[in-house]
Structures are given as C-alpha cells and as structure tokens.
Motif scaffolding. Structure first.
Motif, PDB file in Angstrom:
ATOM      1  N   ALA A  54     -19.880   1.187 129.513  1.00 54.43           N
ATOM      2  CA  ALA A  54     -18.637   2.031 129.760  1.00 54.43           C
ATOM      3  C   ALA A  54     -17.543   1.794 128.559  1.00 54.43           C
ATOM      4  O   ALA A  54     -16.976   2.738 128.298  1.00 54.43           O
ATOM      5  N   ILE A  55     -17.357   0.581 128.201  1.00 57.67           N
ATOM      6  CA  ILE A  55     -16.413   0.200 127.042  1.00 57.67           C
ATOM      7  C   ILE A  55     -17.154   1.115 125.720  1.00 57.67           C
ATOM      8  O   ILE A  55     -16.417   1.587 125.002  1.00 57.67           O
ATOM      9  N   ARG A  61     -10.918   6.347 119.047  1.00 57.61           N
ATOM     10  CA  ARG A  61      -9.289   6.005 118.520  1.00 57.61           C
ATOM     11  C   ARG A  61      -8.722   5.082 119.743  1.00 57.61           C
ATOM     12  O   ARG A  61      -8.057   4.308 119.367  1.00 57.61           O
ATOM     13  N   HIS A  62      -9.114   5.509 121.057  1.00 62.59           N
ATOM     14  CA  HIS A  62      -8.597   4.739 121.960  1.00 62.59           C
ATOM     15  C   HIS A  62      -9.328   3.259 121.886  1.00 62.59           C
ATOM     16  O   HIS A  62      -8.369   2.212 122.149  1.00 62.59           O
ATOM     17  N   TYR A  69      -8.102  -6.411 127.059  1.00 62.87           N
ATOM     18  CA  TYR A  69      -8.000  -6.143 128.497  1.00 62.87           C
ATOM     19  C   TYR A  69      -8.007  -4.625 128.874  1.00 62.87           C
ATOM     20  O   TYR A  69      -8.250  -4.306 130.121  1.00 62.87           O
ATOM     21  N   GLU A  70      -7.205  -4.101 127.935  1.00 62.43           N
ATOM     22  CA  GLU A  70      -7.221  -2.592 128.093  1.00 62.43           C
ATOM     23  C   GLU A  70      -8.528  -1.988 128.156  1.00 62.43           C
ATOM     24  O   GLU A  70      -8.828  -0.864 128.842  1.00 62.43           O
ATOM     25  N   ARG A  71      -9.598  -2.479 127.223  1.00 54.99           N
ATOM     26  CA  ARG A  71     -10.962  -1.879 127.373  1.00 54.99           C
ATOM     27  C   ARG A  71     -11.693  -2.434 128.809  1.00 54.99           C
ATOM     28  O   ARG A  71     -12.226  -1.572 129.122  1.00 54.99           O
ATOM     29  N   GLY A  97       0.254   9.118 136.195  1.00 56.81           N
ATOM     30  CA  GLY A  97       0.111   9.958 134.938  1.00 56.81           C
ATOM     31  C   GLY A  97      -1.327   9.987 134.851  1.00 56.81           C
ATOM     32  O   GLY A  97      -2.147   9.506 135.484  1.00 56.81           O
ATOM     33  N   ALA A  98      -1.753  10.657 133.767  1.00 58.35           N
ATOM     34  CA  ALA A  98      -3.116  10.746 133.129  1.00 58.35           C
ATOM     35  C   ALA A  98      -3.395   9.360 132.864  1.00 58.35           C
ATOM     36  O   ALA A  98      -2.696   8.554 132.368  1.00 58.35           O
ATOM     37  N   PHE A  99      -4.937   9.068 133.023  1.00 60.38           N
ATOM     38  CA  PHE A  99      -5.305   7.749 132.946  1.00 60.38           C
ATOM     39  C   PHE A  99      -6.670   7.891 132.110  1.00 60.38           C
ATOM     40  O   PHE A  99      -7.532   8.591 132.709  1.00 60.38           O
ATOM     41  N   PRO A 100      -6.688   7.260 130.841  1.00 59.38           N
ATOM     42  CA  PRO A 100      -7.861   7.764 130.052  1.00 59.38           C
ATOM     43  C   PRO A 100      -9.055   6.831 130.646  1.00 59.38           C
ATOM     44  O   PRO A 100      -9.118   5.854 130.787  1.00 59.38           O
TER      45      PRO A 100
END
Length: 204
Positions: A54-55, A61-62, A69-71, A97-100
């Motif tokens: 999933a990572i 770019r993300h 920890y964002e990953r 809001g939107a969640f990538p």
C-alpha cells in the motif's frame, strides 16, 4: 512493484541526511498511527506485505514528499478502506476533507515454477523480473550475478502474500555481490550482501 519507492542504488538524491539520537516520534499523531498499524497487523486486518504494498502504491509526488509516519498512515487508511473496516466517506468526514489514499492494487503472482535450492558457494543470477504487483526484489541487483553465502528460514513469499494468493513459503539467500558488478565504473570496490527470495534466483 516497480516505482519511485525503490531508491536503492539510485544516484542524484544527494547525501543521506540524518540526526544523531533523533527522537522516534515528533508528534502525538505519529504515535497513534504507528500503534494503530501495529494493532491492525496483530489482529489480522492486513499483513506486513499488504502494508508495504500500500505504501508502494502511493502517488509518487505524495510518496516523495511524505514523512515516514505519513506513509504509515496512508497505508493504514488505504487498507482499512479496502478491507471494509471504514468507508472512505466516514474517513474523509472525520478528517474534515479529502484524505489521500494509495492507488488500487495490481495483480500479484505465486512462486516461480523454476525455483531450485542453492548451497553456500553457488553462483546465482538474479532474474530480470518486472511485475505489476508487490515484489521485494531491488532493482539494482536484477540481472546481476553473485555468490550464495548463507540461507535464512522460509517466510511467506511477498509477491503472493501481499495479494492474498496461495503460495509456498520460501527461504531467502544471502547473496554477495561485487560493487563493481552492480555499478560498473561507478562505485568503490566493496562487497554488497542482499537477502534474495528463492523465486528471484537462477543458477549462473
């Protein structure tokens, strides 16, 4: 899978930046994300290969702009939505809001039908495998030749385990490569050891 996350042996990213005695966590949300991911694995919501995949599926770019920890959080949220633990609408409502999330998964694969056992001292060549799904084969050793110097116990084959495909567990071989063979005219003389799953190898 092949993507921007496979940075081993790549040039152009400059020196590795690090901080001596850096704290493991820098914010409370990082602690929570790490704890939730570990809890989900222990409860069997998803396995480690699904988590890694999933990572890998994050938008490039993300991925490059995200912290460790964002990953972790992106992988956790993506898998919880895909597994039906939480609807995406509820996730975005709670996030305000939107969640990538990561992109949809491509198909995986089972064990290589040509795999064979190797012994210490055997010369082996890494297969030129390129698959759309998860793979734990670093790009910089593909097609390269090395020598087996050890064998680890069998583990779930990641190419299948990340996709819920039945497959036999495989050993990983500690393969020793010459740096000059991996990066001709571009590296100091050294020996590089890589743990390589059985299905990724053939006899040289």
């Amino acid at each position: 899978m092949d993507g921007v996350h496979d940075l081993g042996g790549r040039q152009g990213f400059g020196r590795v930046r690090y901080t001596i005695n850096a704290p493991v966590f820098h914010a409370t949300w990082e602690v929570r994300a790490n704890a939730l991911y570990a809890h989900a694995v222990r409860r069997g919501v998803f396995n480690m290969d699904e988590y890694r995949h999933a990572i890998e599926r994050m938008e490039p770019r993300h991925y490059l702009g995200a912290s460790y920890y964002e990953r972790t959080l992106t992988s956790l949220a993506t898998l919880c939505v895909e597994k039906g633990v939480v609807p995406r609408e509820e996730l975005e409502q709670r996030a305000g809001g939107a969640f990538p999330l990561a992109s949809p998964s491509a198909p995986g694969r089972g064990n290589s039908p040509q795999r064979e056992r190797f012994n210490v001292g055997d010369r082996v060549r890494v297969r030129l495998d390129f698959v759309p799904g998860h793979i734990r084969l670093p790009g910089y050793i593909r097609g390269k030749t090395g020598v087996v110097v050890g064998e680890s116990p069998a583990y779930p084959f990641p190419d299948a385990h990340a996709h819920g495909i039945e497959a036999q567990d495989e050993p990983t071989y500690d393969v020793r490569f010459r740096s000059e063979d991996l990066w001709p005219n571009g590296a100091d003389s050294a020996l590089v050891h890589v743990g390589v799953f059985q299905s990724y190898l053939e006899r040289a």
